[in-house]
Scaffold this motif. Structure first.
Motif, mmCIF file in Angstrom:
data_model
loop_
_atom_site.group_PDB
_atom_site.id
_atom_site.type_symbol
_atom_site.label_atom_id
_atom_site.label_comp_id
_atom_site.label_asym_id
_atom_site.label_seq_id
_atom_site.Cartn_x
_atom_site.Cartn_y
_atom_site.Cartn_z
ATOM 1 N N GLU A 1 -10.679 -2.793 -0.542
ATOM 2 C CA GLU A 1 -10.662 -2.800 0.932
ATOM 3 C C GLU A 1 -9.311 -3.284 1.435
ATOM 4 O OE1 GLU A 1 -12.997 -4.955 4.665
ATOM 5 O OE2 GLU A 1 -13.801 -5.157 2.642
ATOM 6 N N ALA B 1 -6.892 -0.500 0.993
ATOM 7 C CA ALA B 1 -7.102 0.541 2.016
ATOM 8 C C ALA B 1 -6.508 0.107 3.352
ATOM 9 C CB ALA B 1 -8.594 0.838 2.158
ATOM 10 N N LEU B 2 -6.677 -1.146 3.697
ATOM 11 C CA LEU B 2 -6.090 -1.645 4.943
ATOM 12 C C LEU B 2 -4.570 -1.561 4.900
ATOM 13 C CD1 LEU B 2 -8.448 -4.689 5.556
ATOM 14 C CD2 LEU B 2 -8.226 -2.682 7.033
ATOM 15 N N ARG C 1 -2.851 0.636 3.179
ATOM 16 C CA ARG C 1 -2.498 2.056 3.327
ATOM 17 C C ARG C 1 -2.565 2.495 4.781
ATOM 18 N NH1 ARG C 1 -5.451 2.327 -1.488
ATOM 19 N NH2 ARG C 1 -7.355 2.943 -0.395
ATOM 20 N N ASP C 2 -3.478 1.873 5.548
ATOM 21 C CA ASP C 2 -3.615 2.198 6.970
ATOM 22 C C ASP C 2 -2.660 1.376 7.841
ATOM 23 O OD1 ASP C 2 -5.590 3.989 6.300
ATOM 24 O OD2 ASP C 2 -7.244 2.620 6.788
ATOM 25 N N ASP C 3 -1.734 0.660 7.193
ATOM 26 C CA ASP C 3 -0.734 -0.164 7.881
ATOM 27 C C ASP C 3 -1.376 -1.256 8.729
ATOM 28 O OD1 ASP C 3 1.928 -0.824 8.183
ATOM 29 O OD2 ASP C 3 2.132 0.319 10.055
ATOM 30 N N LYS C 4 -2.430 -1.872 8.193
ATOM 31 C CA LYS C 4 -3.132 -2.967 8.872
ATOM 32 C C LYS C 4 -2.961 -4.234 8.041
ATOM 33 C CE LYS C 4 -6.440 0.123 11.010
ATOM 34 N NZ LYS C 4 -7.845 0.494 11.138
ATOM 35 N N ARG C 5 -1.719 -4.690 7.966
ATOM 36 C CA ARG C 5 -1.351 -5.806 7.105
ATOM 37 C C ARG C 5 -2.089 -7.100 7.474
ATOM 38 N NH1 ARG C 5 2.687 -6.593 3.544
ATOM 39 N NH2 ARG C 5 3.543 -4.590 4.083
#
Length: 89
Positions: free
Chosen positions: A53, A56-57, A59-63
């Protein structure tokens, strides 16, 4: 006068305990870092489904969310989680 002495002694005791705790935390962090190096050298990874998870975050640029989830999964402090997530990126 005795009250002032008791308060001063309590403050000194708390400062001493805090110093010892921070030393223990630093030692634990060094041990964990060394263990991570050994695991990496052996080609082993710590498997936790929620770490996917975190990936995945990232990869979605949700550092920031990735750091929060990493902290929940591992119990790491903020700086440790940020460093770990930065290494994952």
């Amino acid at each position: 006068m005795a009250m002032i002495f008791a308060v001063a002694a309590a403050v000194l005791l708390l400062l001493s305990l805090q110093s010892r705790m921070s030393q223990a935390e630093r030692r634990a962090a060094r041990i964990e870092q060394k263990l991570d190096l050994v695991l990496g050298h052996l080609g082993l990874r710590e498997e936790d489904p929620r770490l996917e998870e975190v990936a995945a975050l990232l990869r979605d640029d949700k550092r920031i969310q990735a750091i929060k989830v990493y902290r929940e999964v591992t119990g790491a402090g903020l700086a440790e989680a940020k460093n770990a997530v930065d290494r994952m990126a």
